[in-house]
Each structure stands twice: as C-alpha cells, then as structure tokens.
Motif scaffolding. Structure first.
Motif, short mmCIF file in Angstrom:
data_model
loop_
_atom_site.label_atom_id
_atom_site.label_comp_id
_atom_site.label_asym_id
_atom_site.label_seq_id
_atom_site.Cartn_x
_atom_site.Cartn_y
_atom_site.Cartn_z
N ILE A 153 37.14 29.87 -30.73
CA ILE A 153 38.31 30.20 -29.89
C ILE A 153 38.56 31.69 -30.06
O ILE A 153 38.60 32.19 -31.19
N ILE A 154 38.73 32.40 -28.96
CA ILE A 154 39.12 33.81 -29.07
C ILE A 154 40.61 33.93 -28.74
O ILE A 154 41.08 33.38 -27.73
N ASP A 155 41.32 34.60 -29.63
CA ASP A 155 42.77 34.76 -29.50
C ASP A 155 42.98 36.27 -29.37
O ASP A 155 42.91 36.99 -30.36
N HIS A 156 43.18 36.75 -28.14
CA HIS A 156 43.15 38.20 -27.94
C HIS A 156 44.40 38.72 -27.25
O HIS A 156 45.30 37.96 -26.88
N ILE A 183 35.70 28.04 -35.34
CA ILE A 183 35.91 29.43 -35.76
C ILE A 183 36.97 30.02 -34.83
O ILE A 183 36.86 29.88 -33.61
N ILE A 184 37.99 30.65 -35.41
CA ILE A 184 38.98 31.34 -34.58
C ILE A 184 38.78 32.83 -34.78
O ILE A 184 38.70 33.31 -35.91
N CYS A 185 38.66 33.52 -33.68
CA CYS A 185 38.45 34.95 -33.73
C CYS A 185 39.71 35.61 -33.16
O CYS A 185 40.01 35.45 -31.98
N VAL A 186 40.47 36.28 -34.01
CA VAL A 186 41.76 36.84 -33.58
C VAL A 186 41.62 38.36 -33.44
O VAL A 186 41.38 39.07 -34.42
N THR A 187 41.81 38.85 -32.23
CA THR A 187 41.65 40.28 -32.00
C THR A 187 42.97 40.93 -31.55
O THR A 187 42.97 42.05 -31.05
N GLY A 188 44.04 40.21 -31.74
CA GLY A 188 45.38 40.74 -31.46
C GLY A 188 46.28 40.35 -32.63
O GLY A 188 45.79 39.98 -33.70
N PRO A 189 47.59 40.38 -32.44
CA PRO A 189 48.51 39.97 -33.50
C PRO A 189 48.29 38.51 -33.93
O PRO A 189 47.69 37.72 -33.20
#
Ligand code: AGV
Ligand code: CA
Length: 331
Positions: free
Chosen positions: A7-10, A134-140
């Motif tokens: 999951i991308i959390d951007h 897998i969680i990929c967090v590219t923001g807050p």
C-alpha cells in the motif's frame, strides 16, 4: 516468489508520484493493492487524480489490476507552503497522463474512489489481506497512526513492515521557517508530530525509516534528469523525467535546501534491499507545539533500541538511480 502486496500512503509531491510510478513499474516484485492520499504536501483532489491517471495508464498498457485510491480526512498541525502544494496540479496536467483512452479508464472508476475514506481503506486492506502487507509511507504518518490507535495489534500483526520517509536523526532537518523553527525537523514529521510519535514508538509495528540521513544521498540533479531524454519514447519515463525536471532549480534557488528523491528511495526499498543498510534505533519525536524544534526526531535518551524501528543508512545512490531508470523503461 509472487509479488509482495504494497500500500502506498502518499501526499502528492513530485517524488510521491514518482514513487507510485516506480512501484507500478515493478510488478514482478510488488503488487500495489491500494493508494492512500493525504492533503499535506499537495491539494488532495489533484493528487487523487494524478494517482488515478497513472493507475489507468498502467492498466491500459500493462494490464495492471485496478486498486482503490482513497483520500484521508486529516488536517495537519503545521501546513505545507502552498507553492509546494500546487505542484501536484502541474503533474495532473502533464500530457503523458492525459491520453484519452487512459483517461476514460480513470473516469469510469473515479466517483467510486471519491467516496472512499483513506484511513478506513488502509485498515481494511491490511486486516483483510491473506498475506502480510508492506506499507510505504511517503507523507505524514497520520493515517498509520489512526489505524494503530483504532485497531492496535489487529492492524499491526498483518503489516510486514512500514517503510517510511520522514525525520532527520544525525543530520539537520528541512523545515526552515524564519523566527519559528530551528531547522532540526523534517517536514513530514512536522506536519503531524503526534502521529509520528505514535507510529515510531509503537512496539507492535516494524518500521524502516528513510530519514534525511539516507535521502541526502539522492539529490535530483540536472545530470540525473537529462539522462531520461534517451528513453523519452516510454510514457512512464516521460512522466518521471517531467516530474523531476521541475525540481532541479530548488538547489540553485536555496543552496543546501534542494530537491531529493526522498520518497522514491523509500519506495525503492520495498523492491530492492541492497539499496541501504539498516540500524536498529530507538527514536523520540518532539511534539511540543510551537517549540523551535517541534517535529524533531532524535535518538531516545536511554538509547536502548526496542527492536522494531530501523534507520536506513548508507544508501547506494548508483544502484538507486539505475534502478529507477530501468523500471520506467517499461511502457
Ligand atoms: O521532506 C521531504 C518530504 C518528502 O516526502 N516532502 C517532499 C517529499 O515528498 C516535503 C518537502 C521538503 N522540502 C520540499 C518538500 C520542497 N523543496 N518541495 C516540496 N516538498
Ligand atoms: Ca511526500
């Protein structure tokens, strides 16, 4: 090995969207099962649309499965400068993501995605996945913090790891606001320090942090960007080259405060472990409102690593730049 669910959390910055493009360009390694978008370093409607248009492009060209794209409801404590937030509008208008057949695919699913609530989608995607995610967090970190607070272990136990862009530990930060901050914090953490504290001190979640300590190795320079000219016949490559071309002036404008492939390096680690080494650390986050170092991420006073937070170090820039170029020579 089948591709790992990601999951991308951007939050819609140039590099957030390049990170999404990179994940979509590596379907043998990762399968994007969801995209969560927060109204932080972007205006969320535009970030939502660019994400959808990229998904549609890959669906049309590579038969990538469609996935939910969902906006969260969070409002940060410390907003991003609006000049930066407008960048995502320019990305939405790039011709390479506005090909009519691709647009039609996004238009057909746009309204059902529009009704989703990002934080609920993240929780449900994780907890209902047959495999750890897998969680990929590219923001807050607001969305992951919300899931931890609402579902606790039920949520954490199905997260393989959370790969996060944020913080500055042994280097200076990048929040420079005259008379307000001392430059020790990094923006993603500064936007919502309390959320970062919840996530970085959660004992049940394995986190890998790409702080400025590692991302400082991957500046977006004209030399790197102009190489994309050699592969401009690929749409995905046009997207990444165009995104990055609008970032090369920052370093010239404000030396020492340039643009980096922060989020792209972070997402790349979901695909390639050789990109960085990791060190077990114990971090604390300064949450005092209005303190000059609000949002700072520093080594905890007692220094004992509790075993679940890892700091990425010694990023290999050469492998990284090559990998991104190859990944977008796809369609
Ligand atoms: O601090 C890095 C984070 C990354 O997630 N963002 C940008 C990346 O998406 C905030 C940021 C710091 N400096 C910036 C930022 C700049 N000059 N322009 C836009 N965003
Ligand atoms: Ca970002």
């Amino acid at each position: 090995m089948p591709p790992k669910p990601v999951i991308i959390d951007h939050d819609g910055g140039h590099d957030d969207l390049v990170a999404l493009a990179l994940l979509l360009g590596n379907p043998e390694s990762v399968k994007v099962i969801g995209c969560i978008v927060t109204d932080a370093d972007c205006f969320v409607e535009h970030a939502f649309n660019v994400s959808g248009k990229l998904m549609a492009m890959m669906h049309a060209r590579e038969a990538t499965e469609l996935f939910p794209i969902a906006k969260t409801t969070f409002k940060g404590v410390n907003p991003f400068p609006s000049e930066w937030r407008w960048n995502t509008k320019n990305m939405e208008d790039l011709p390479c993501v506005n090909i009519p057949e691709h647009l039609a695919i996004w238009e057909a699913v746009r309204s059902e995605n529009d009704r989703l609530v990002g934080e609920e989608v993240m929780a449900q995607l994780v907890m209902s996945s047959p495999e750890k995610v897998i969680i990929c967090v590219t923001g807050p970190l607001s969305c992951v913090a919300w899931c931890i607070e609402k579902y606790g272990k039920e949520f954490c136990k199905n997260v393989e790891e959370c790969i996060i862009m944020g913080g500055a530990v042994d280097v200076k930060g990048n929040v420079f606001i005259d008379g307000r901050t001392d430059g020790s914090a990094e923006w993603n953490i500064f936007w919502d320090p309390a959320a970062a504290k919840t996530v970085l001190t959660c004992p049940h979640l394995k986190t890998i942090i790409f702080s400025l300590d590692s991302t400082n190795s991957v500046p977006v320079t004209s030399e790197v960007v102009q190489k994309y000219g050699a592969q401009n016949n690929y749409l995905l490559s046009q997207f990444v080259g165009s995104a990055w071309a609008s970032c090369t002036h920052y370093e010239l404008m404000r030396p020492g405060d340039g643009y980096y492939a922060w989020d792209v390096l972070t997402a790349a680690y979901a695909i390639e472990r050789r990109l960085a080494e990791v060190e077990a650390v114990s971090l604390e986050v300064v949450v005092d409102a209005n303190a000059p170092n609000e949002g700072q991420t520093r080594r905890a006073a007692n220094g004992i690593a509790l075993g679940n937070t890892y700091l990425a170090k010694n990023a290999n820039a050469e492998i990284f730049y090559r990998m991104v170029m190859e990944s977008v020579r796809r369609c």
